[in-house]
Motif scaffolding. Structure first.
Motif, PDB file in Angstrom:
ATOM      1  N   GLN B 254      -6.382  29.054 -21.001  1.00 55.14           N
ATOM      2  CA  GLN B 254      -7.619  29.107 -21.095  1.00 55.14           C
ATOM      3  C   GLN B 254      -8.036  27.601 -20.390  1.00 55.14           C
ATOM      4  O   GLN B 254      -8.504  27.228 -19.844  1.00 55.14           O
ATOM      5  CB  GLN B 254      -8.177  29.006 -22.883  1.00 55.14           C
ATOM      6  CG  GLN B 254      -9.527  28.156 -22.630  1.00 55.14           C
ATOM      7  CD  GLN B 254     -10.337  29.047 -24.008  1.00 55.14           C
ATOM      8  OE1 GLN B 254      -8.951  29.429 -25.064  1.00 55.14           O
ATOM      9  NE2 GLN B 254     -11.548  29.901 -24.800  1.00 55.14           N
ATOM     10  N   LYS B 255      -7.064  27.097 -20.808  1.00 57.20           N
ATOM     11  CA  LYS B 255      -7.229  25.024 -19.952  1.00 57.20           C
ATOM     12  C   LYS B 255      -7.420  25.320 -18.892  1.00 57.20           C
ATOM     13  O   LYS B 255      -7.616  24.357 -17.921  1.00 57.20           O
ATOM     14  CB  LYS B 255      -5.793  24.162 -20.910  1.00 57.20           C
ATOM     15  CG  LYS B 255      -6.200  23.426 -22.283  1.00 57.20           C
ATOM     16  CD  LYS B 255      -7.218  22.385 -22.107  1.00 57.20           C
ATOM     17  CE  LYS B 255      -7.974  21.826 -22.938  1.00 57.20           C
ATOM     18  NZ  LYS B 255      -7.806  22.290 -24.530  1.00 57.20           N
ATOM     19  N   SER B 256      -6.122  26.097 -18.015  1.00 58.43           N
ATOM     20  CA  SER B 256      -6.494  26.015 -16.997  1.00 58.43           C
ATOM     21  C   SER B 256      -7.678  26.843 -16.551  1.00 58.43           C
ATOM     22  O   SER B 256      -7.599  26.014 -15.313  1.00 58.43           O
ATOM     23  CB  SER B 256      -4.586  27.253 -16.667  1.00 58.43           C
ATOM     24  OG  SER B 256      -4.623  27.658 -15.014  1.00 58.43           O
ATOM     25  N   ILE B 257      -7.885  27.514 -16.415  1.00 60.85           N
ATOM     26  CA  ILE B 257      -8.819  28.329 -16.057  1.00 60.85           C
ATOM     27  C   ILE B 257      -9.948  27.258 -16.633  1.00 60.85           C
ATOM     28  O   ILE B 257     -11.122  27.341 -15.332  1.00 60.85           O
ATOM     29  CB  ILE B 257      -9.358  29.744 -17.013  1.00 60.85           C
ATOM     30  CG1 ILE B 257      -8.798  30.984 -16.526  1.00 60.85           C
ATOM     31  CG2 ILE B 257     -10.806  30.236 -16.801  1.00 60.85           C
ATOM     32  CD1 ILE B 257      -8.623  31.512 -15.019  1.00 60.85           C
ATOM     33  N   GLU B 258     -10.306  26.615 -17.154  1.00 61.04           N
ATOM     34  CA  GLU B 258     -11.177  25.704 -17.699  1.00 61.04           C
ATOM     35  C   GLU B 258     -11.314  24.551 -16.660  1.00 61.04           C
ATOM     36  O   GLU B 258     -12.528  24.218 -16.337  1.00 61.04           O
ATOM     37  CB  GLU B 258     -11.565  25.834 -19.237  1.00 61.04           C
ATOM     38  CG  GLU B 258     -12.236  26.802 -19.999  1.00 61.04           C
ATOM     39  CD  GLU B 258     -11.887  26.344 -21.798  1.00 61.04           C
ATOM     40  OE1 GLU B 258     -12.422  26.816 -21.796  1.00 61.04           O
ATOM     41  OE2 GLU B 258     -11.847  24.788 -21.736  1.00 61.04           O
ATOM     42  N   LEU B 289      -0.427  40.829 -23.458  1.00 57.93           N
ATOM     43  CA  LEU B 289      -1.049  40.551 -22.107  1.00 57.93           C
ATOM     44  C   LEU B 289      -2.476  40.219 -22.918  1.00 57.93           C
ATOM     45  O   LEU B 289      -3.089  39.887 -23.510  1.00 57.93           O
ATOM     46  CB  LEU B 289      -1.561  41.770 -21.292  1.00 57.93           C
ATOM     47  CG  LEU B 289      -2.351  41.226 -19.601  1.00 57.93           C
ATOM     48  CD1 LEU B 289      -1.557  40.309 -18.848  1.00 57.93           C
ATOM     49  CD2 LEU B 289      -3.255  42.447 -19.159  1.00 57.93           C
ATOM     50  N   SER B 290      -2.444  38.813 -22.351  1.00 62.06           N
ATOM     51  CA  SER B 290      -3.582  37.730 -22.611  1.00 62.06           C
ATOM     52  C   SER B 290      -4.305  37.517 -21.390  1.00 62.06           C
ATOM     53  O   SER B 290      -3.275  37.146 -20.268  1.00 62.06           O
ATOM     54  CB  SER B 290      -3.472  36.552 -23.134  1.00 62.06           C
ATOM     55  OG  SER B 290      -2.120  36.205 -24.310  1.00 62.06           O
ATOM     56  N   TYR B 291      -5.833  37.602 -21.404  1.00 62.71           N
ATOM     57  CA  TYR B 291      -5.719  37.347 -19.928  1.00 62.71           C
ATOM     58  C   TYR B 291      -7.716  37.006 -20.071  1.00 62.71           C
ATOM     59  O   TYR B 291      -8.195  36.651 -21.348  1.00 62.71           O
ATOM     60  CB  TYR B 291      -6.094  38.477 -19.748  1.00 62.71           C
ATOM     61  CG  TYR B 291      -7.277  39.578 -20.140  1.00 62.71           C
ATOM     62  CD1 TYR B 291      -6.678  40.332 -20.763  1.00 62.71           C
ATOM     63  CD2 TYR B 291      -8.675  39.896 -19.585  1.00 62.71           C
ATOM     64  CE1 TYR B 291      -7.691  41.469 -21.769  1.00 62.71           C
ATOM     65  CE2 TYR B 291      -9.466  41.297 -20.458  1.00 62.71           C
ATOM     66  CZ  TYR B 291      -8.488  41.478 -21.036  1.00 62.71           C
ATOM     67  OH  TYR B 291      -9.465  42.441 -22.247  1.00 62.71           O
ATOM     68  N   VAL B 292      -7.671  36.302 -19.131  1.00 58.07           N
ATOM     69  CA  VAL B 292      -9.320  36.128 -19.357  1.00 58.07           C
ATOM     70  C   VAL B 292      -9.546  36.332 -17.683  1.00 58.07           C
ATOM     71  O   VAL B 292      -8.791  36.760 -17.179  1.00 58.07           O
ATOM     72  CB  VAL B 292      -9.737  33.925 -18.669  1.00 58.07           C
ATOM     73  CG1 VAL B 292     -10.819  33.833 -17.995  1.00 58.07           C
ATOM     74  CG2 VAL B 292      -9.080  33.090 -19.377  1.00 58.07           C
ATOM     75  N   ILE B 328     -10.685  34.187 -23.993  1.00 53.01           N
ATOM     76  CA  ILE B 328      -9.666  35.250 -23.777  1.00 53.01           C
ATOM     77  C   ILE B 328     -10.223  36.266 -24.908  1.00 53.01           C
ATOM     78  O   ILE B 328     -10.164  36.111 -25.754  1.00 53.01           O
ATOM     79  CB  ILE B 328      -8.569  34.155 -24.470  1.00 53.01           C
ATOM     80  CG1 ILE B 328      -7.743  33.103 -24.154  1.00 53.01           C
ATOM     81  CG2 ILE B 328      -6.987  34.712 -24.828  1.00 53.01           C
ATOM     82  CD1 ILE B 328      -7.302  32.462 -23.254  1.00 53.01           C
ATOM     83  N   ALA B 329      -9.524  37.473 -24.076  1.00 50.66           N
ATOM     84  CA  ALA B 329      -8.912  39.160 -24.972  1.00 50.66           C
ATOM     85  C   ALA B 329      -7.788  39.378 -24.904  1.00 50.66           C
ATOM     86  O   ALA B 329      -6.244  38.760 -23.465  1.00 50.66           O
ATOM     87  CB  ALA B 329      -9.858  39.418 -24.096  1.00 50.66           C
TER      88      ALA B 329
END
Lengths: 123, 407
Positions: B254-258, B289-292, B328-329
């Motif tokens: 999440q941090k990486s994407i934000e 698998l966790s993903y954005v 995150i899903a």
């Protein structure tokens, strides 16, 4: 390359709202016209824009970039917990345009309304 | 203007340098005089024309649309090519300033100069001189274009370094990828890398809006920021842990994407450039698998039983609004399952009627039987090419797929 017309209307909700009704294709050949028209209106004092997308047949990435540029021009300070722009909203995107908005997740950045009166009152 | 004055002007033109006095006098006698205000077009490319012009005073621009080919002043001529070869005008000429022009009709020119080999010789010489000038100009421009092409080739090679040279080999997993740029440089990217701790594999596929060099520059930025923020985030975990905890992994994702989003949205706000990005972190032990999914085409999980699931967007595209939030899903992959991610060069491939390949044709792959991932990607490509027919590839095509092997 498509063609596009913009019809400008003024509405009074809680605040004055400028409605830009876009007709035709919003793509690489037309986005600049929308951006320029919005810049001109913002210069003249427009602070809230509702983009009426009901007559837009096609919207490419250039169209999304134009909306972002307009949102930037209307930029105000971010308020705590605000995750959608308060000054630019979309009305009634249809068909392929609605699909692309959903695919690109633009509905997470912008309010999208189906009813004109509700949209105007929301500003 | 008196005849002597016209004769004097004609005499000063290189075009008629060899002509004797009586020829010049005769031409002057046959000629007309025009006074043209600045900004008026005198001849138009593609038009038929039988008149040539000598500039007595003023300045004119030879152009093709916005491209300026030459400026002409006093003593120079234009319109002579169409007069000499009876073809249409090869360029447009517009006055820059108020100009006086001496005009001469084709018939009058030929009738007069045909009496004088010396005049003909200077006409031929002046046309050839112009021709040589054009050859020189074309050569110079070709050299310049070749230099640009070389630069673009360097760009293409550097950009290739921003794609993984090889994909990691992970026990029980098979990874297949495909990348094909529509132009020299591309806006698509993908990445697969192992995280430093734990059995986690990061998979990224993205598509920067627009095409060409601008998109390519932003592609390198997006790809690098995602990889750097993700790896730095994992490294920052306390060193005494052997494995990264699932919670921490999700936080890093999440941090990486934000961070990537807010950096580009803030630093490069004026460019209005964005990328759709699917970024997943796969626990290669459990298949979780966790993903954005930031505004990207939904990857498809083809289940071993013939069903399929799509991983819908969890947020918008990256790079526009610094305050954007991404959820995150998660999805569970089981042995035999196959996750297929792709860019819009696949589902939006167009045939000659402008119809799109669509997601539906991707879903139809559930009935295709295959042995390894590359066979699956090859079949998709085969179907895209068959669908496209003679229509050109209009967008980059990128595919990244992983299969959880049955052991």
């Amino acid at each position: 390359m498509g063609t596009m017309n913009i019809l400008v209307g003024q509405e009074q909700g809680n605040v004055p709202v400028t409605v830009l009704k876009i007709e035709g294709d919003l793509d690489a050949s037309t986005f600049k016209d929308l951006q320029d028209k919005a810049a001109e209106l913002i210069n003249e004092g427009t602070a809230n824009i509702l983009l009426d997308m009901g007559q837009v047949e096609y919207m490419g990435s250039a169209g999304f970039r134009a909306i972002h540029a307009i949102a930037n021009m209307l930029n105000t300070e971010q308020k705590e917990g605000m995750y959608k722009s308060e000054h630019i909203k979309l009305l009634n995107p249809r068909g392929e345009v609605a699909r692309v908005i959903k695919t690109l997740g633009f509905d997470s950045f912008l309010e999208i309304h189906e009813d004109r009166a509700v949209a105007i009152a929301s500003f | 203007m008196k005849l002597e004055q016209k004769t004097k002007i004609l005499r000063s033109c290189q075009f008629l340098a060899g002509a004797q006095e009586e020829i010049l006098l005769e031409l002057a006698n046959e000629s007309g005089l025009l006074e043209i205000p600045g900004g008026n077009t005198v001849v138009t490319k593609g038009d038929a024309g039988s008149t040539m012009y000598f500039i007595a005073s003023g300045k004119a621009r030879v152009h093709d649309g916005d491209a300026i080919l030459a400026y002409l002043t006093e003593g120079e001529v234009f319109g002579e090519m169409a007069v000499l070869d009876s073809d249409v005008r090869s360029a447009t000429v517009t006055t820059e300033t108020d100009s006086k022009l001496i005009s001469l009709e084709r018939d009058a020119l030929w009738r007069t100069v045909s009496q004088s080999p010396a005049a003909l010789k200077s006409i031929i010489a002046s046309v050839l001189q112009r021709e040589r000038g054009i050859v020189h100009e074309v050569t110079a421009r070709t050299e310049q274009l070749l230099a640009y092409e070389k630069e673009l080739e360097i760009g293409r090679r550097i950009q290739a370094d921003f794609l993984p040279e090889y994909v990691p080999e992970i026990e029980n997993w098979e990874i297949a990828s495909y990348f094909e740029a529509a132009r020299e440089v591309a806006g698509d990217f993908y990445d697969v890398f192992e995280l430093k701790q734990g059995n986690y594999l990061a998979i990224v596929i993205g598509d920067v809006c627009d095409k060409g060099v601008g998109a390519a520059l932003f592609m390198t930025l997006f790809r690098s920021l995602i990889r750097a923020t993700c790896q730095y985030g994992m490294l920052s975990q306390e060193a005494d842990l052997d494995d990264a905890s699932p919670e921490h992994t999700i936080e890093v994702l999440q941090k990486s994407i934000e961070l990537t989003n807010s950096y580009i949205a803030t630093t490069h706000s004026k460019s209005s450039m964005f990328a759709s990005v699917f970024f997943g972190v796969l626990d290669t032990d459990s298949g979780e698998l966790s993903y954005v999914n930031g505004g990207h085409e939904s990857p498809v999980i083809f289940r071993s039983g013939g069903e399929y699931d799509v991983l819908d967007v969890t947020g918008g595209v990256l790079g526009l609004f610094p305050w954007a939030k991404f959820s995150i899903a998660s999805a569970q992959l089981n042995p035999g399952d196959f996750i297929f991610s792709y860019t819009d060069g696949v589902n939006e491939a167009k045939n000659e009627s402008g119809d799109q390949f669509t997601e539906e044709r991707i879903f139809e792959m559930k009935d295709f039987s295959w042995n390894d991932g590359n066979e699956f990607l090859d079949e998709i490509l085969r179907r895209i090419h068959a669908f496209r027919g003679d229509a050109a590839q209009s967008d980059d095509i990128t595919m990244l797929a992983l299969r959880y092997l049955v052991v």
